[in-house]
Structures are given as C-alpha cells and as structure tokens.
Design a protein around this motif. Sequence first.
Motif, PDB file in Angstrom:
ATOM      1  N   ALA A  65       0.805  -1.221   0.000  1.00 48.98           N
ATOM      2  CA  ALA A  65       0.000   0.000   0.000  1.00 48.98           C
ATOM      3  C   ALA A  65       0.840   1.275   0.000  1.00 48.98           C
ATOM      4  CB  ALA A  65      -0.960   0.002   1.187  1.00 48.98           C
ATOM      5  N   GLU A  66       1.903   1.326   0.788  1.00 52.48           N
ATOM      6  CA  GLU A  66       2.715   2.540   0.826  1.00 52.48           C
ATOM      7  C   GLU A  66       3.452   2.738  -0.494  1.00 52.48           C
ATOM      8  OE1 GLU A  66       4.590   6.086   1.984  1.00 52.48           O
ATOM      9  OE2 GLU A  66       2.740   5.077   2.573  1.00 52.48           O
ATOM     10  N   ALA A  67       4.000   1.649  -1.053  1.00 50.57           N
ATOM     11  CA  ALA A  67       4.676   1.764  -2.344  1.00 50.57           C
ATOM     12  C   ALA A  67       3.699   2.220  -3.423  1.00 50.57           C
ATOM     13  CB  ALA A  67       5.318   0.426  -2.716  1.00 50.57           C
ATOM     14  N   VAL A  68       2.470   1.718  -3.378  1.00 49.07           N
ATOM     15  CA  VAL A  68       1.455   2.122  -4.343  1.00 49.07           C
ATOM     16  C   VAL A  68       1.097   3.592  -4.158  1.00 49.07           C
ATOM     17  CG1 VAL A  68      -0.991   1.839  -4.940  1.00 49.07           C
ATOM     18  CG2 VAL A  68       0.497  -0.165  -4.741  1.00 49.07           C
ATOM     19  N   ARG A  69       0.964   4.021  -2.917  1.00 49.79           N
ATOM     20  CA  ARG A  69       0.643   5.435  -2.670  1.00 49.79           C
ATOM     21  C   ARG A  69       1.713   6.343  -3.261  1.00 49.79           C
ATOM     22  NH1 ARG A  69       1.494   9.661   0.796  1.00 49.79           N
ATOM     23  NH2 ARG A  69       3.137   8.569   1.937  1.00 49.79           N
ATOM     24  N   GLN A  70       2.972   5.963  -3.049  1.00 47.08           N
ATOM     25  CA  GLN A  70       4.063   6.760  -3.613  1.00 47.08           C
ATOM     26  C   GLN A  70       4.052   6.709  -5.133  1.00 47.08           C
ATOM     27  OE1 GLN A  70       6.099   8.726  -1.974  1.00 47.08           O
ATOM     28  NE2 GLN A  70       5.572   8.130   0.128  1.00 47.08           N
ATOM     29  N   LEU A  71       3.830   5.514  -5.698  1.00 50.15           N
ATOM     30  CA  LEU A  71       3.796   5.345  -7.148  1.00 50.15           C
ATOM     31  C   LEU A  71       2.756   6.251  -7.788  1.00 50.15           C
ATOM     32  CD1 LEU A  71       4.037   3.909  -9.933  1.00 50.15           C
ATOM     33  CD2 LEU A  71       2.520   2.131  -9.006  1.00 50.15           C
ATOM     34  N   VAL A  72       1.551   6.270  -7.228  1.00 52.31           N
ATOM     35  CA  VAL A  72       0.423   6.940  -7.873  1.00 52.31           C
ATOM     36  C   VAL A  72       0.333   8.410  -7.494  1.00 52.31           C
ATOM     37  CG1 VAL A  72      -2.085   6.937  -8.121  1.00 52.31           C
ATOM     38  CG2 VAL A  72      -0.841   4.765  -8.021  1.00 52.31           C
ATOM     39  N   GLU A  73       0.580   8.727  -6.231  1.00 53.45           N
ATOM     40  CA  GLU A  73       0.310  10.083  -5.743  1.00 53.45           C
ATOM     41  C   GLU A  73       1.540  10.799  -5.185  1.00 53.45           C
ATOM     42  OE1 GLU A  73      -4.390   9.284  -4.626  1.00 53.45           O
ATOM     43  OE2 GLU A  73      -2.941   9.521  -2.996  1.00 53.45           O
ATOM     44  N   GLY A  74       2.660  10.124  -5.145  1.00 56.76           N
ATOM     45  CA  GLY A  74       3.865  10.743  -4.614  1.00 56.76           C
ATOM     46  C   GLY A  74       4.664  11.473  -5.684  1.00 56.76           C
ATOM     47  N   ALA A  75       5.734  12.105  -5.245  1.00 53.80           N
ATOM     48  CA  ALA A  75       6.642  12.778  -6.170  1.00 53.80           C
ATOM     49  C   ALA A  75       7.500  11.738  -6.893  1.00 53.80           C
ATOM     50  CB  ALA A  75       7.534  13.748  -5.399  1.00 53.80           C
ATOM     51  N   ILE A  76       7.939  12.077  -8.089  1.00 49.60           N
ATOM     52  CA  ILE A  76       8.876  11.212  -8.805  1.00 49.60           C
ATOM     53  C   ILE A  76      10.221  11.304  -8.105  1.00 49.60           C
ATOM     54  CG2 ILE A  76      10.062  10.813 -10.989  1.00 49.60           C
ATOM     55  CD1 ILE A  76       7.629  12.016 -12.391  1.00 49.60           C
ATOM     56  N   SER A  77      10.689  10.166  -7.609  1.00 49.87           N
ATOM     57  CA  SER A  77      11.887  10.168  -6.779  1.00 49.87           C
ATOM     58  C   SER A  77      12.599   8.834  -6.885  1.00 49.87           C
ATOM     59  CB  SER A  77      11.501  10.419  -5.314  1.00 49.87           C
ATOM     60  OG  SER A  77      12.571  10.149  -4.441  1.00 49.87           O
ATOM     61  N   ALA A  78      13.926   8.887  -6.926  1.00 51.88           N
ATOM     62  CA  ALA A  78      14.714   7.661  -6.927  1.00 51.88           C
ATOM     63  C   ALA A  78      14.528   6.883  -5.633  1.00 51.88           C
ATOM     64  CB  ALA A  78      16.191   7.985  -7.147  1.00 51.88           C
ATOM     65  N   ARG A  79      14.026   7.531  -4.596  1.00 51.00           N
ATOM     66  CA  ARG A  79      13.731   6.803  -3.346  1.00 51.00           C
ATOM     67  C   ARG A  79      12.663   5.752  -3.593  1.00 51.00           C
ATOM     68  NH1 ARG A  79      12.314   3.860  -0.360  1.00 51.00           N
ATOM     69  NH2 ARG A  79      12.051   3.896   1.901  1.00 51.00           N
ATOM     70  N   TRP A  80      11.745   6.021  -4.522  1.00 54.44           N
ATOM     71  CA  TRP A  80      10.680   5.091  -4.894  1.00 54.44           C
ATOM     72  C   TRP A  80      10.772   4.869  -6.411  1.00 54.44           C
ATOM     73  CZ3 TRP A  80       8.050   2.878  -0.966  1.00 54.44           C
ATOM     74  CH2 TRP A  80       8.081   3.522   0.273  1.00 54.44           C
ATOM     75  N   PRO A  81      11.591   3.909  -6.842  1.00 51.98           N
ATOM     76  CA  PRO A  81      11.894   3.789  -8.281  1.00 51.98           C
ATOM     77  C   PRO A  81      10.667   3.680  -9.176  1.00 51.98           C
ATOM     78  CG  PRO A  81      13.382   2.433  -6.989  1.00 51.98           C
ATOM     79  CD  PRO A  81      12.365   2.956  -6.035  1.00 51.98           C
ATOM     80  N   ALA A  82       9.606   3.039  -8.711  1.00 49.13           N
ATOM     81  CA  ALA A  82       8.424   2.854  -9.555  1.00 49.13           C
ATOM     82  C   ALA A  82       7.779   4.165  -9.953  1.00 49.13           C
ATOM     83  CB  ALA A  82       7.399   1.971  -8.850  1.00 49.13           C
ATOM     84  N   THR A  83       8.059   5.245  -9.225  1.00 51.39           N
ATOM     85  CA  THR A  83       7.418   6.523  -9.542  1.00 51.39           C
ATOM     86  C   THR A  83       7.792   7.029 -10.931  1.00 51.39           C
ATOM     87  OG1 THR A  83       9.174   7.756  -8.401  1.00 51.39           O
ATOM     88  CG2 THR A  83       7.188   7.218  -7.130  1.00 51.39           C
ATOM     89  N   ILE A  84       8.860   6.518 -11.534  1.00 55.75           N
ATOM     90  CA  ILE A  84       9.205   6.905 -12.895  1.00 55.75           C
ATOM     91  C   ILE A  84       8.078   6.568 -13.863  1.00 55.75           C
ATOM     92  CG2 ILE A  84      10.376   4.740 -13.449  1.00 55.75           C
ATOM     93  CD1 ILE A  84      11.321   8.301 -14.650  1.00 55.75           C
ATOM     94  N   LEU A  85       7.230   5.601 -13.497  1.00 56.50           N
ATOM     95  CA  LEU A  85       6.123   5.222 -14.374  1.00 56.50           C
ATOM     96  C   LEU A  85       5.101   6.342 -14.535  1.00 56.50           C
ATOM     97  CD1 LEU A  85       5.466   1.527 -13.294  1.00 56.50           C
ATOM     98  CD2 LEU A  85       6.595   2.319 -15.377  1.00 56.50           C
ATOM     99  N   GLN A  86       5.131   7.340 -13.670  1.00 59.28           N
ATOM    100  CA  GLN A  86       4.265   8.510 -13.875  1.00 59.28           C
ATOM    101  C   GLN A  86       4.583   9.203 -15.196  1.00 59.28           C
ATOM    102  OE1 GLN A  86       4.187  11.202 -10.515  1.00 59.28           O
ATOM    103  NE2 GLN A  86       4.258   9.527  -9.052  1.00 59.28           N
ATOM    104  N   MET A  87       5.789   8.980 -15.702  1.00 61.06           N
ATOM    105  CA  MET A  87       6.214   9.592 -16.956  1.00 61.06           C
ATOM    106  C   MET A  87       6.025   8.661 -18.154  1.00 61.06           C
ATOM    107  SD  MET A  87       7.136  12.585 -16.043  1.00 61.06           S
ATOM    108  CE  MET A  87       7.997  13.157 -17.499  1.00 61.06           C
ATOM    109  N   HIS A  88       5.538   7.447 -17.921  1.00 63.79           N
ATOM    110  CA  HIS A  88       5.329   6.515 -19.034  1.00 63.79           C
ATOM    111  C   HIS A  88       4.070   6.925 -19.796  1.00 63.79           C
ATOM    112  CE1 HIS A  88       4.791   2.839 -21.332  1.00 63.79           C
ATOM    113  NE2 HIS A  88       5.978   2.431 -20.926  1.00 63.79           N
ATOM    114  N   PRO A  89       4.109   6.946 -21.119  1.00 64.02           N
ATOM    115  CA  PRO A  89       2.945   7.401 -21.876  1.00 64.02           C
ATOM    116  C   PRO A  89       1.775   6.429 -21.881  1.00 64.02           C
ATOM    117  CG  PRO A  89       4.663   6.660 -23.368  1.00 64.02           C
ATOM    118  CD  PRO A  89       5.267   6.679 -21.996  1.00 64.02           C
TER     119      PRO A  89
END
Length: 257
Positions: free
Chosen positions: A204-228
Amino acid sequence: MRIAILPTPEDIAVVAADRIQSLLERKPSAVLGLATGSTPLPLYDELTKRYEAGEISFADTQSFNLDEYVGLPEDHPEGYANFIHRFLVDRVDFPKGAAHGPNVWTGDNDQAAADYDKAIRDAGGIDLQILGIGADGHIGFNEPGGSFASRTHVDVLTEQTRRDNARFFDGDITKVPTHCITQGLGTIMESGEALLIATGAGKAEAVRQLVEGAISARWPATILQMHPNAIVLLDEPAAQGLELADFYREVWAKHQA
C-alpha cells in the motif's frame, strides 16, 4: 497513468489478460516482458486457461524476463528462467527458445547484461511489460537510489528485498542471492505499455508513492508517472492509502463503459 481498483487478484488477472489478448490479436508477433514472483501468478493462470480454451495463442510471440538472480545453479527451481517456464511458458504454446532471460552463467555478468539489453532492442523492443512492485518501490530489481536512465545491469539486492523473497527459499534469507541482473528503469520505460499489478496491504505505501507521490529515486516505480501508456491494477488492500481512490474508480468505470 490509468488506475484500476478491483475486488480480487482474479479480477485483476482478467483485466490484465484482456490487455494481453487484445495485443496478440492485433500483433501475434508481439514481445512480452514477463515478471516473476507471486503477484503475476493469477494472470499466468488466466492466460493458460484462455490458451486451453483456444482463445489465445503465443505461437509467434517472444518474451523477455525482467530479471534473474546471480549465483543460483542454472537448474535451481527458484531461478526466474525456470520459474517462468513452470508457470507460463511450458503451459502454453510459446515456440522453443522464444522465452528469454539474462544469462547469468557466462562468467561475465556485465557483458551478459549488455547483451540482454541489446537482445531486447534487436527484437524490436517490448510491446507490453508486466510489472510488480516491491514494498520499497522497486520494479524489476531496480532498488531505491538507482538511476532513472539505467539500462539492463548487474545490481545488488537490498536486505528488504531479500527478506521479502525469503519465502521462496524456505524462509531462509541466507539462501536468497545478493545480486541479480535486471532490466534498468530506462529499459522498462521504453516498453510500449507498462502493466503494473499490486496486491495486498504490504504494497500500500509503495502504491501510494507510485500513484500520488513525487517522482523520486527513493521510490523507483514513480518513474512510471512519466510513461505514456502505464496501467496500474490494484486490489482494495493495495489501494488503501490512495487519497483519490474514488476518483480513480470513477475514471476507470467511465473508461470501461
């Protein structure tokens, strides 16, 4: 990024299998990126069921695994090449030799990683990449702090990841390898579609960061916010930390209508 919050892992499997079936109907020679671990198993069961019913074929398809442990014998059952054959490839009609993984047994892992990245490019790139997410936000084995531009590479597995994966090694973290070869975040981001599945409250926390968090190397999956073309499929426990969950449900329902 599109978000679906669904009742059960089996419901997620149906949606994910629909995406793959639609792709293979349009492009039978599509290249799939395959994830391992327990999360995608309902999806692989659903794909097998559809194959047995004559609804889907992998006869012209290639696949590339996300990653592979370094240090296990080639015939170890928890090696990811063996895993993917056991749970999908050998249950359907993939051609012999069409399922690929990093060759960690050459004696030169850096070269093996470079060769694997080139093999993906030579195949035309991955059309649809299946992903899971670690409790620390890793995708593939790209651990926190890694480069968003990384290509397929040798990496170190954190203690958290090894602890999470110890369940596949009789609960003994000392049996879990300390290194791997993994597709890099830059490699993953080149996929035509990224399909991430997350189930259970532990994500749940990783998902929260992925979907609603800032793009950050601390949470690598957040780069997917930039995937088209990224789709995130969640069950209710995995989605429990999302502030905008009702909005995502509304958008997904209207998209499906």
